[in-house]
Design an enzyme around this catalytic site. Structure first.
Site, PDB file in Angstrom:
ATOM      1  N   ASP A  30       0.809  -1.228   0.000  1.00 18.54           N
ATOM      2  CA  ASP A  30       0.000   0.000   0.000  1.00 18.54           C
ATOM      3  C   ASP A  30       0.841   1.276   0.000  1.00 18.54           C
ATOM      4  OD1 ASP A  30      -2.210  -1.664   0.107  1.00 18.54           O
ATOM      5  OD2 ASP A  30      -2.333  -1.578   2.287  1.00 18.54           O
ATOM      6  N   GLU A  31       2.020   1.211  -0.577  1.00 16.17           N
ATOM      7  CA  GLU A  31       2.905   2.375  -0.599  1.00 16.17           C
ATOM      8  C   GLU A  31       2.459   3.401  -1.642  1.00 16.17           C
ATOM      9  OE1 GLU A  31       3.891  -0.762  -0.988  1.00 16.17           O
ATOM     10  OE2 GLU A  31       5.371  -1.282   0.555  1.00 16.17           O
ATOM     11  N   GLY A  32       1.528   2.977  -2.519  1.00 15.62           N
ATOM     12  CA  GLY A  32       1.105   3.860  -3.608  1.00 15.62           C
ATOM     13  C   GLY A  32       1.687   3.390  -4.944  1.00 15.62           C
ATOM     14  N   LYS A  33       1.981   2.072  -5.009  1.00 13.70           N
ATOM     15  CA  LYS A  33       2.569   1.507  -6.236  1.00 13.70           C
ATOM     16  C   LYS A  33       1.663   1.741  -7.436  1.00 13.70           C
ATOM     17  CE  LYS A  33       2.529  -2.512  -4.237  1.00 13.70           C
ATOM     18  NZ  LYS A  33       2.123  -2.107  -2.886  1.00 13.70           N
ATOM     19  N   GLY A  82      -4.512  -4.335  -3.857  1.00 12.91           N
ATOM     20  CA  GLY A  82      -5.486  -3.285  -4.181  1.00 12.91           C
ATOM     21  C   GLY A  82      -4.690  -2.062  -4.576  1.00 12.91           C
ATOM     22  N   HIS A  83      -4.664  -1.755  -5.856  1.00 13.55           N
ATOM     23  CA  HIS A  83      -3.834  -0.660  -6.368  1.00 13.55           C
ATOM     24  C   HIS A  83      -4.742   0.474  -6.836  1.00 13.55           C
ATOM     25  CE1 HIS A  83      -0.380  -3.733  -7.203  1.00 13.55           C
ATOM     26  NE2 HIS A  83      -0.669  -3.589  -5.925  1.00 13.55           N
ATOM     27  N   GLN A 116       2.015  -6.181  -3.069  1.00 10.66           N
ATOM     28  CA  GLN A 116       2.453  -6.292  -1.678  1.00 10.66           C
ATOM     29  C   GLN A 116       3.744  -5.469  -1.463  1.00 10.66           C
ATOM     30  OE1 GLN A 116       1.389  -9.634  -3.244  1.00 10.66           O
ATOM     31  NE2 GLN A 116      -0.521  -8.690  -2.659  1.00 10.66           N
ATOM     32  N   VAL A 161      -8.636  -3.162  -0.268  1.00 17.84           N
ATOM     33  CA  VAL A 161      -9.339  -4.416  -0.583  1.00 17.84           C
ATOM     34  C   VAL A 161     -10.314  -4.786   0.524  1.00 17.84           C
ATOM     35  CG1 VAL A 161      -9.016  -6.911  -0.948  1.00 17.84           C
ATOM     36  CG2 VAL A 161      -7.418  -5.293  -1.940  1.00 17.84           C
ATOM     37  N   THR A 162      -9.853  -4.725   1.776  1.00 18.24           N
ATOM     38  CA  THR A 162     -10.686  -5.226   2.873  1.00 18.24           C
ATOM     39  C   THR A 162     -11.286  -4.101   3.713  1.00 18.24           C
ATOM     40  OG1 THR A 162      -8.737  -5.366   4.286  1.00 18.24           O
ATOM     41  CG2 THR A 162      -9.330  -7.353   3.072  1.00 18.24           C
ATOM     42  N   ARG A 194      -5.455   0.642   8.557  1.00 20.43           N
ATOM     43  CA  ARG A 194      -4.028   0.287   8.493  1.00 20.43           C
ATOM     44  C   ARG A 194      -3.351   0.791   9.762  1.00 20.43           C
ATOM     45  NH1 ARG A 194      -3.730   2.797   2.520  1.00 20.43           N
ATOM     46  NH2 ARG A 194      -4.548   1.030   1.336  1.00 20.43           N
ATOM     47  N   ASP A 219       2.553  14.702   1.677  1.00 23.46           N
ATOM     48  CA  ASP A 219       1.545  15.679   2.132  1.00 23.46           C
ATOM     49  C   ASP A 219       0.918  15.323   3.484  1.00 23.46           C
ATOM     50  OD1 ASP A 219       0.580  13.558   0.277  1.00 23.46           O
ATOM     51  OD2 ASP A 219      -1.392  14.254   0.909  1.00 23.46           O
ATOM     52  N   THR A 253       2.563  14.006  -3.670  1.00 29.08           N
ATOM     53  CA  THR A 253       1.928  14.786  -2.594  1.00 29.08           C
ATOM     54  C   THR A 253       0.397  14.766  -2.701  1.00 29.08           C
ATOM     55  OG1 THR A 253       2.209  16.740  -3.951  1.00 29.08           O
ATOM     56  CG2 THR A 253       3.875  16.365  -2.272  1.00 29.08           C
ATOM     57  N   GLY A 254      -0.125  13.718  -3.321  1.00 29.56           N
ATOM     58  CA  GLY A 254      -1.574  13.576  -3.440  1.00 29.56           C
ATOM     59  C   GLY A 254      -1.867  12.389  -4.328  1.00 29.56           C
TER      60      GLY A 254
HETATM   61  P1  GDP Z   1      -0.710   0.263  -3.531  1.00 30.73           P
HETATM   62  O1  GDP Z   1      -1.318  -0.996  -3.057  1.00 30.73           O
HETATM   63  O2  GDP Z   1       0.752   0.342  -3.233  1.00 30.73           O
HETATM   64  O3  GDP Z   1      -1.010   0.576  -4.961  1.00 30.73           O
HETATM   65  O4  GDP Z   1      -1.389   1.438  -2.659  1.00 30.73           O
HETATM   66  P2  GDP Z   1      -2.965   1.579  -2.314  1.00 30.73           P
HETATM   67  O5  GDP Z   1      -3.673   2.045  -3.502  1.00 30.73           O
HETATM   68  O6  GDP Z   1      -3.451   0.362  -1.622  1.00 30.73           O
HETATM   69  O7  GDP Z   1      -2.900   2.693  -1.195  1.00 30.73           O
HETATM   70  C1  GDP Z   1      -2.351   3.952  -1.426  1.00 30.73           C
HETATM   71  C2  GDP Z   1      -3.423   5.000  -1.106  1.00 30.73           C
HETATM   72  O8  GDP Z   1      -2.823   6.283  -1.018  1.00 30.73           O
HETATM   73  C3  GDP Z   1      -4.474   5.148  -2.204  1.00 30.73           C
HETATM   74  O9  GDP Z   1      -5.682   5.503  -1.615  1.00 30.73           O
HETATM   75  C4  GDP Z   1      -3.940   6.275  -3.070  1.00 30.73           C
HETATM   76  O10 GDP Z   1      -4.962   6.957  -3.770  1.00 30.73           O
HETATM   77  C5  GDP Z   1      -3.324   7.166  -2.022  1.00 30.73           C
HETATM   78  N1  GDP Z   1      -2.149   7.944  -2.453  1.00 30.73           N
HETATM   79  C6  GDP Z   1      -1.151   7.596  -3.310  1.00 30.73           C
HETATM   80  N2  GDP Z   1      -0.203   8.561  -3.328  1.00 30.73           N
HETATM   81  C7  GDP Z   1      -0.608   9.527  -2.466  1.00 30.73           C
HETATM   82  C8  GDP Z   1      -0.032  10.748  -2.007  1.00 30.73           C
HETATM   83  O11 GDP Z   1       1.051  11.156  -2.400  1.00 30.73           O
HETATM   84  N3  GDP Z   1      -0.749  11.468  -1.092  1.00 30.73           N
HETATM   85  C9  GDP Z   1      -1.950  11.052  -0.606  1.00 30.73           C
HETATM   86  N4  GDP Z   1      -2.555  11.826   0.297  1.00 30.73           N
HETATM   87  N5  GDP Z   1      -2.524   9.908  -1.015  1.00 30.73           N
HETATM   88  C10 GDP Z   1      -1.841   9.142  -1.910  1.00 30.73           C
HETATM   89  P1  IMO Z   2      -0.868  -4.243  -2.220  1.00 31.65           P
HETATM   90  O1  IMO Z   2      -0.393  -4.819  -3.526  1.00 31.65           O
HETATM   91  C1  IMO Z   2      -1.065  -4.569   2.137  1.00 31.65           C
HETATM   92  C2  IMO Z   2      -1.165  -8.617   3.812  1.00 31.65           C
HETATM   93  C3  IMO Z   2      -2.440  -9.058   4.508  1.00 31.65           C
HETATM   94  C4  IMO Z   2      -1.860 -10.023   5.538  1.00 31.65           C
HETATM   95  C5  IMO Z   2      -0.719 -10.689   4.784  1.00 31.65           C
HETATM   96  C6  IMO Z   2      -1.076 -12.036   4.167  1.00 31.65           C
HETATM   97  O2  IMO Z   2      -2.150  -3.533  -2.299  1.00 31.65           O
HETATM   98  O3  IMO Z   2       0.227  -3.459  -1.567  1.00 31.65           O
HETATM   99  P2  IMO Z   2      -2.589 -12.763   2.094  1.00 31.65           P
HETATM  100  O4  IMO Z   2      -4.042 -12.566   1.828  1.00 31.65           O
HETATM  101  O5  IMO Z   2      -1.702 -12.180   1.050  1.00 31.65           O
HETATM  102  O6  IMO Z   2      -2.224 -14.188   2.381  1.00 31.65           O
HETATM  103  O7  IMO Z   2      -2.321 -11.967   3.467  1.00 31.65           O
HETATM  104  O8  IMO Z   2      -0.358  -9.785   3.743  1.00 31.65           O
HETATM  105  N1  IMO Z   2      -1.340  -8.128   2.420  1.00 31.65           N
HETATM  106  C7  IMO Z   2      -1.262  -6.844   2.072  1.00 31.65           C
HETATM  107  N2  IMO Z   2      -1.105  -5.737   2.819  1.00 31.65           N
HETATM  108  N3  IMO Z   2      -1.123  -4.472   0.793  1.00 31.65           N
HETATM  109  C8  IMO Z   2      -1.239  -5.583   0.026  1.00 31.65           C
HETATM  110  O9  IMO Z   2      -1.182  -5.551  -1.323  1.00 31.65           O
HETATM  111  C9  IMO Z   2      -1.359  -6.836   0.657  1.00 31.65           C
HETATM  112  N4  IMO Z   2      -1.522  -8.098   0.216  1.00 31.65           N
HETATM  113  C10 IMO Z   2      -1.494  -8.873   1.300  1.00 31.65           C
HETATM  114  O10 IMO Z   2      -3.086  -7.972   5.110  1.00 31.65           O
HETATM  115  O11 IMO Z   2      -1.285  -9.311   6.604  1.00 31.65           O
HETATM  116 MG    MG Z   3      -2.882  -1.663  -1.861  1.00 36.00          MG
END
Ligand code: GDP
Ligand code: IMO
Ligand code: MG
Length: 448
Positions: free
Chosen positions: A16-19, A43-44, A227, A303-304, A308, A336, A417-418
């Site tokens: 969930d780093e914002g990939k 969940g991207h 992940q 996703v769920t 966090r 931000d 930053t967003g």
């Molecule tokens: P991923 O799984 O690494 O693709 O990341 P997720 O989409 O699960 O979670 C990242 C969340 O941060 C999403 O809701 C994005 O819309 C949001 N996001 C991404 N970059 C930024 C940022 O620079 N600032 C803010 N405020 N939100 C961001």
């Molecule tokens: P993205 O690609 C954050 C976590 C789950 C759990 C562990 C194992 O959006 O960054 P699993 O269902 O994979 O066997 O669960 O890994 N987890 C994630 N956490 N972002 C994800 O994907 C994740 N995919 C799995 O919460 O702790």
């Molecule tokens: Mg994600």
């Protein structure tokens, strides 16, 4: 002879780093986006011109005209989830036909994988991982146990029937004996999956050959990590990990592209840290500040929907991540979210039993004895919203980024930053490297 260049985009922390956003921004330049690990546990989030997409299995490249998307052999594919996602994308007017391909060697998630995972997570005596309950772990177990069903086999109805019959016999017995679960009906399952096999078939290819041929023609590929490094099956906080290789090495195994074809590795890190699910988290914040960060960063699972856990930036973790992945550039997201803080604590080192160390413990329990050494950096207390050049960021925000670079030995190439495309800044030398990979400079346009 390989002419095309590639970049792997990985999560440097716990996911969930914002990939998704970063892959979307950079995919403007690349010909192909390929996923190599995980499944619909990912969940991207991508926001284009105010419209939000949450992609789980389908690579973010699908949102770019002219970009092909590949789901590689390292992914575990839930065919129902895949068709649902494809349907949602079609409804939103996104093209998915002729530009989205699924590896014939990817393993298939079936209902008994979910059944076993759910039962095991709640069974007494089992370590609760806090998984996404998608059947990811049990599907990879079957892959490694050499009893999985691959996408090519799903399309072979005779084989599919035999596989489901045998697997159900075994899984029903195991699930009943271990967890007292209700048995699944193989006949019903066969008919459900046989009925959708024809809908999956047009997407299926030998994607490794497809990628080799693209590289021979000089096309560029970006690998979309799912992940994060600390969730990697080998290098993460085992057993609180996912069941695949989320690190950059996974791009090679999970797509069939050779290690020598990887040109650049881009590590995405938040300006702080989060984790969903159970497991160690040394720099976790346990007081009100953690809740404030969650509220400002809207830190709820894509996703769920689970909240966090939030923590401060962890530099020993980033140094580890840089080493394991061979990070060439950092992308720092969500800067931000720190805009209003007076000071920003950063974990600069670990102490275990009073001794300074940079080595992450191999055992989960080892993390319990980590004491984080914090340094408080001055906050910038200025909104970074709307800033489009790194040089125009507040001086203290620039110092924060410089500190991250100095402490990890890798350069920051991009800052976010967003959530929108245009809320992104690129360092000139990073953009020049992307241009050398793809022949094009990145523009930050809000339209698809
Ligand atoms: P991923 O799984 O690494 O693709 O990341 P997720 O989409 O699960 O979670 C990242 C969340 O941060 C999403 O809701 C994005 O819309 C949001 N996001 C991404 N970059 C930024 C940022 O620079 N600032 C803010 N405020 N939100 C961001
Ligand atoms: P993205 O690609 C954050 C976590 C789950 C759990 C562990 C194992 O959006 O960054 P699993 O269902 O994979 O066997 O669960 O890994 N987890 C994630 N956490 N972002 C994800 O994907 C994740 N995919 C799995 O919460 O702790
Ligand atoms: Mg994600």
């Amino acid at each position: 002879m390989i002419k095309g260049k590639t970049a792997v985009i990985i999560g440097a922390q716990w996911g969930d780093e914002g990939k998704g956003k970063i892959v979307d921004v950079l995919s403007e330049n690349f010909s192909i986006v390929a996923r190599y690990a995980g499944g619909h546990n990912a969940g991207h989030t991508v926001i284009i011109g105010g419209k939000k997409f949450i992609l789980q299995l389908v690579p973010c490249g699908v949102l770019r005209d002219g970009c092909c998307s590949v789901i590689g052999n390292g992914v575990v594919l839930d065919p129902m989830a895949f068709l649902k996602e494809v349907g949602t994308l079609r409804d939103a007017g996104v093209k998915v036909d002729g530009n989205l391909f699924v590896s014939n060697r990817a393993h298939v998630i079936l209902p008994y994988h979910r059944m076993i995972e759910l039962a095991a997570e709640n069974a007494p005596g089992r370590v609760k991982i806090g998984t996404t309950s998608r059947g990811i772990g049990p599907a990879y177990e079957d892959k490694m146990g050499r009893r999985g069903l691959r996408v090519a086999d799903l399309l072979d109805l005779k084989l599919l029937r035999k596989h489901i019959e045998n697997a159900c016999r075994e899984k029903n017995m195991i699930a009943h004996a271990l967890f007292n679960s209700e048995p699944l009906d193989p006949e019903k399952m066969y008919h459900e999956y046989a009925a959708i096999a024809g809908k999956i078939a047009p997407f299926v290819r030998d994607t490794a050959t497809f990628l080799h041929n693209a590289l021979k023609r000089g096309e560029s590929i970006v690998f979309e990590g799912a992940q994060g490094t600390m969730l990697d099956i080998d290098h993460g906080t085992y057993p609180f990990v996912t069941s695949s290789s989320a690190t950059s090495g996974g791009a090679v195994i999970g797509t069939g592209v050779a290690p020598t074809a990887i040109t650049s590795v881009i590590g995405v890190t938040k300006a702080y840290c989060t984790r969903v699910g159970e497991g160690p988290f040394p720099s976790e914040i346990h007081d009100k500040q953690g809740e404030e960060l969650r509220a400002r960063g809207n830190e709820y699972g894509a996703v769920t929907g689970r909240p966090r856990r939030c923590g401060w930036l962890d530099l020993p973790l980033l140094r580890y991540s840089a080493a394991i992945n061979g990070v060439s550039w950092w992308v720092v997201t969500k800067l931000d979210v720190l805009d209003e803080l007076d000071e920003v604590p950063v974990c600069v080192g670990y102490k275990i039993d009073g001794k300074a160390t940079d080595e992450p413990p191999a055992q989960g329990c080892g993390y319990d004895s980590i004491e984080c050494i914090y340094r408080k950096l001055p906050g910038w207390r200025t909104s970074t919203e709307g800033i489009t050049e790194i040089s125009k960021l507040p001086a203290r925000a620039k110092e924060y980024l410089k500190f991250l670079e100095d402490e990890t030995g890798a350069q920051v190439g991009m800052v976010s930053t967003g959530p929108g495309r245009e809320q992104t800044m690129l360092v000139d030398s990073f953009n020049a490297e992307m241009e050398s990979l793809t022949g094009r400079k990145t523009r930050l346009t809000a339209t698809p």
